[in-house]
Structures are given as structure tokens and as C-alpha cells.
Design a protein around this motif. Sequence first.
Motif, mmCIF file in Angstrom:
data_model
loop_
_atom_site.group_PDB
_atom_site.id
_atom_site.type_symbol
_atom_site.label_atom_id
_atom_site.label_comp_id
_atom_site.label_asym_id
_atom_site.label_seq_id
_atom_site.Cartn_x
_atom_site.Cartn_y
_atom_site.Cartn_z
ATOM 1 N N VAL A 157 -35.103 29.394 51.211
ATOM 2 C CA VAL A 157 -36.521 28.770 51.290
ATOM 3 C C VAL A 157 -36.499 28.760 52.816
ATOM 4 O O VAL A 157 -35.949 27.750 53.374
ATOM 5 C CB VAL A 157 -36.665 27.616 50.440
ATOM 6 C CG1 VAL A 157 -38.052 26.892 50.841
ATOM 7 C CG2 VAL A 157 -36.360 27.818 49.161
ATOM 8 N N TYR A 158 -37.448 29.168 53.658
ATOM 9 C CA TYR A 158 -37.801 28.932 54.864
ATOM 10 C C TYR A 158 -39.021 29.166 55.481
ATOM 11 O O TYR A 158 -39.942 29.926 54.705
ATOM 12 C CB TYR A 158 -36.827 29.902 55.873
ATOM 13 C CG TYR A 158 -37.253 31.770 55.485
ATOM 14 C CD1 TYR A 158 -36.743 32.083 54.145
ATOM 15 C CD2 TYR A 158 -37.825 32.263 56.332
ATOM 16 C CE1 TYR A 158 -36.911 33.323 54.115
ATOM 17 C CE2 TYR A 158 -38.327 33.523 56.024
ATOM 18 C CZ TYR A 158 -37.814 34.055 54.855
ATOM 19 O OH TYR A 158 -38.019 35.491 54.376
ATOM 20 N N SER B 168 -46.097 28.410 55.671
ATOM 21 C CA SER B 168 -44.997 27.697 54.505
ATOM 22 C C SER B 168 -44.305 28.949 53.765
ATOM 23 O O SER B 168 -44.695 29.955 53.778
ATOM 24 C CB SER B 168 -46.038 26.882 53.797
ATOM 25 O OG SER B 168 -46.770 27.579 52.706
ATOM 26 N N TYR B 169 -43.319 28.618 53.268
ATOM 27 C CA TYR B 169 -42.556 29.556 52.506
ATOM 28 C C TYR B 169 -43.334 30.272 51.598
ATOM 29 O O TYR B 169 -43.347 31.651 51.113
ATOM 30 C CB TYR B 169 -41.315 29.013 51.716
ATOM 31 C CG TYR B 169 -40.602 29.660 50.940
ATOM 32 C CD1 TYR B 169 -40.556 29.511 49.327
ATOM 33 C CD2 TYR B 169 -39.912 30.802 51.535
ATOM 34 C CE1 TYR B 169 -39.856 30.450 48.628
ATOM 35 C CE2 TYR B 169 -38.905 31.698 50.367
ATOM 36 C CZ TYR B 169 -39.211 31.708 49.087
ATOM 37 O OH TYR B 169 -38.410 32.388 48.490
ATOM 38 N N ALA C 297 -35.369 26.513 58.098
ATOM 39 C CA ALA C 297 -34.975 26.109 56.670
ATOM 40 C C ALA C 297 -35.855 25.196 56.197
ATOM 41 O O ALA C 297 -36.083 24.302 56.679
ATOM 42 C CB ALA C 297 -33.544 25.795 56.552
ATOM 43 N N GLY C 298 -36.916 25.429 55.161
ATOM 44 C CA GLY C 298 -37.621 24.502 54.524
ATOM 45 C C GLY C 298 -38.741 24.947 53.957
ATOM 46 O O GLY C 298 -38.814 26.353 53.966
ATOM 47 N N VAL C 299 -39.434 23.988 53.540
ATOM 48 C CA VAL C 299 -40.810 24.596 52.488
ATOM 49 C C VAL C 299 -41.949 24.464 53.606
ATOM 50 O O VAL C 299 -42.810 25.623 53.568
ATOM 51 C CB VAL C 299 -41.131 23.904 51.604
ATOM 52 C CG1 VAL C 299 -42.397 24.432 50.840
ATOM 53 C CG2 VAL C 299 -39.888 24.076 50.498
ATOM 54 N N ARG C 300 -42.370 23.410 54.194
ATOM 55 C CA ARG C 300 -43.523 23.115 54.821
ATOM 56 C C ARG C 300 -43.530 23.846 56.300
ATOM 57 O O ARG C 300 -42.185 23.796 57.095
ATOM 58 C CB ARG C 300 -43.671 21.653 54.944
ATOM 59 C CG ARG C 300 -43.890 21.153 53.610
ATOM 60 C CD ARG C 300 -44.524 19.625 53.767
ATOM 61 N NE ARG C 300 -44.763 18.945 52.355
ATOM 62 C CZ ARG C 300 -44.999 17.934 52.288
ATOM 63 N NH1 ARG C 300 -45.248 16.922 53.260
ATOM 64 N NH2 ARG C 300 -45.370 17.360 51.148
ATOM 65 N N SER D 241 -44.002 24.041 60.392
ATOM 66 C CA SER D 241 -43.656 23.085 61.506
ATOM 67 C C SER D 241 -44.232 23.719 62.611
ATOM 68 O O SER D 241 -44.206 24.963 63.097
ATOM 69 C CB SER D 241 -42.149 22.901 61.547
ATOM 70 O OG SER D 241 -42.043 22.010 62.826
ATOM 71 N N GLU E 8 -37.112 22.858 65.308
ATOM 72 C CA GLU E 8 -37.038 22.603 63.635
ATOM 73 C C GLU E 8 -36.831 24.053 63.303
ATOM 74 O O GLU E 8 -36.719 24.486 62.073
ATOM 75 C CB GLU E 8 -38.275 22.148 63.012
ATOM 76 C CG GLU E 8 -38.325 20.561 63.278
ATOM 77 C CD GLU E 8 -39.358 19.702 62.249
ATOM 78 O OE1 GLU E 8 -40.178 20.678 61.738
ATOM 79 O OE2 GLU E 8 -39.455 18.543 62.422
ATOM 80 N N TYR E 9 -36.694 25.060 64.061
ATOM 81 C CA TYR E 9 -36.493 26.432 64.015
ATOM 82 C C TYR E 9 -35.050 26.768 64.522
ATOM 83 O O TYR E 9 -34.725 26.287 65.405
ATOM 84 C CB TYR E 9 -37.519 27.376 64.436
ATOM 85 C CG TYR E 9 -38.931 27.312 64.066
ATOM 86 C CD1 TYR E 9 -39.821 26.035 64.284
ATOM 87 C CD2 TYR E 9 -39.323 28.088 63.352
ATOM 88 C CE1 TYR E 9 -40.916 26.229 64.026
ATOM 89 C CE2 TYR E 9 -40.826 27.909 62.829
ATOM 90 C CZ TYR E 9 -41.432 26.773 62.938
ATOM 91 O OH TYR E 9 -42.825 26.910 62.420
#
Length: 124
Positions: A31-32, A52-53, A100-103, A105, A110-111
Motif C-alpha cells: 500500500v503506497y 492516495s493508494y 508507504a501508506g494510504v493517504r 502527503s 514522507e516519501y
Amino acid sequence: QVELVESGGGLVQAGGSLRLSCAASGRPLGVYFMGWFRQAPGKEREFVSAVSYSGVSTVYADSVKGRFTISRDNTRKNVYLQMSSLKPEDTAVYYCAAGAGVRPSNRADEYDSWGQGTQVTVSS
């Protein structure tokens, strides 16, 4: 890390359009979220847009809102940036990034994966 390769940059006149593509490959992606940043000569890298993902949530910098559209195709592991009504101040190297993550940024820290960049030049 994820390998990212951008394409679609080039030279365009002011008011024109370009579509940037970014292909992701490498380890299982999970999930990215994905984003686009840009860096003009003599300036710091700045956030452009993120998705978002799921592709449902998007974020845009004020400077491109209403002119750029981000989208993604998880089947092909691609993300796109449709750029319209381009201005000379949009001239920069555009970088694709994944985190990594859903929302989505707008923070570069954060990348964790970045592409090599593709040049976009807008002439007046």
C-alpha cells in the motif's frame, strides 16, 4: 525501495499541455501513496500533487490547482500528471515519488522512493 521511471517531459509553449507518466517496479509495492514534486533551477524542490493508494484522494499545490490532474492505475503500477494551461513558471524537473501508506502527503520526507526526474520546459 520502489523503482520509479518518469516519462513525458518536453518543451511546450505557454498555454499548452503535457502528460507525465511514472512507472513503478521492484519489490512488492504494498500500500503506497504517490506524488509529484518539481525543482526549478536555483530553487528548492517543491510539492506539486499527490494521490492516495486508492486513487480517490488527491492533493494539489495552490500553484497548480485547477490546471493539473493526478491519477493512478494500480493495475499497471503507473501514476500520471496531466498538466494543462502551462506557464513558464512551471518549468522544472519533475520527480515522481512513492511512500508507504494510504493517504497522500505533501511532505517530501514522507516519501522513500524517487525517480530520476523528467524535464518540463514551458516557453513564453
